[in-house]
Scaffold this active site. Structure first.
Site, PDB file in Angstrom:
ATOM      1  NE  ARG A  85     -21.638  -3.453  50.990  1.00  0.00           N
ATOM      2  CZ  ARG A  85     -21.444  -4.314  51.989  1.00  0.00           C
ATOM      3  NH1 ARG A  85     -21.395  -5.619  51.759  1.00  0.00           N
ATOM      4  NH2 ARG A  85     -21.279  -3.894  53.216  1.00  0.00           N
ATOM      5  CB  THR A  91     -23.873  -4.603  58.662  1.00  0.00           C
ATOM      6  OG1 THR A  91     -22.867  -4.353  57.671  1.00  0.00           O
ATOM      7  CG2 THR A  91     -23.857  -6.065  59.045  1.00  0.00           C
ATOM      8  NE  ARG A 102     -27.823  -6.007  54.931  1.00  0.00           N
ATOM      9  CZ  ARG A 102     -26.502  -6.088  54.836  1.00  0.00           C
ATOM     10  NH1 ARG A 102     -25.766  -5.001  54.944  1.00  0.00           N
ATOM     11  NH2 ARG A 102     -25.917  -7.259  54.610  1.00  0.00           N
ATOM     12  CG  ASN A 112     -27.991  -8.591  57.458  1.00  0.00           C
ATOM     13  OD1 ASN A 112     -28.055  -9.651  56.834  1.00  0.00           O
ATOM     14  ND2 ASN A 112     -26.844  -7.988  57.717  1.00  0.00           N
ATOM     15  CG  HIS A 115     -23.637 -11.516  50.801  1.00  0.00           C
ATOM     16  ND1 HIS A 115     -22.629 -11.267  51.711  1.00  0.00           N
ATOM     17  CD2 HIS A 115     -23.030 -11.653  49.584  1.00  0.00           C
ATOM     18  CE1 HIS A 115     -21.466 -11.255  51.059  1.00  0.00           C
ATOM     19  NE2 HIS A 115     -21.687 -11.499  49.765  1.00  0.00           N
TER      20      HIS A 115
END
Ligand code: UDP
Ligand code: MG
Length: 133
Positions: A85, A91, A102, A112, A115
């Site tokens: 993450r 996001t 991203r 983006n 996932h």
């Protein structure tokens, strides 16, 4: 050792960013345990993203994830879920920190590029979804 599910989304596969993104994982001690390139149906995308079914963006999101080839991977490493993450960034690429995937490659909040699972429970479910055999 923890495992998490990572997806390289259609916008990044289309722009030949798979190797660049995989190298970011490898350099940051996330081992790519499994990897496959697939093209899922809208029905499969709807099942995968069903936690978001009440959201306004759900239909577009499912259409998007099934719009072209994706690369699904099992990443393994210490705190793999949080580590992935962090490497992904926020996001919305506009809000993502420098050098995150991203920030480097994301086009917009919907396109983006990646996932990543957000919890131990979801990582388990998402890995099962794509790699049940
Ligand atoms: N998404 C979108 N519009 C929004 C919020 C999210 O298109 O306003 C998409 C985006 O591609 C995101 C995915 O829905 O990656 C899942 O949303 P989530 O909040 O779980 O973000 P993530 O966990 O991917 O950072
Ligand atoms: Mg999420």
């Amino acid at each position: 050792m923890e495992q998490t599910l990572s997806i390289i989304k259609p916008d990044a596969v289309e722009r030949n960013l798979v190797e660049n993104i995989k190298n970011i994982f490898i350099k940051n001690n996330l081992n790519i345990k499994e990897s496959k390139k697939i093209h899922i149906s809208k029905e499969e995308a709807s099942e995968f993203y069903k936690v978001h079914q009440s959201k306004s963006f759900y239909n577009d999101l499912c259409a998007y994830l099934s719009s072209g080839p994706i690369v699904v991977m099992i990443l393994e490493g210490d705190n793999a879920i949080a580590a992935n993450r962090k490497l992904m960034g926020a996001t919305n690429p506009k809000d993502a920190e420098e050098n995150t995937i991203r920030k480097l490659y994301g086009i917009s909040i919907d396109k983006n590029s990646v996932h990543g699972s957000d919890s131990i429970d979801n990582a388990k479910k998402e890995i099962e979804f794509f790699f049940k055999d």
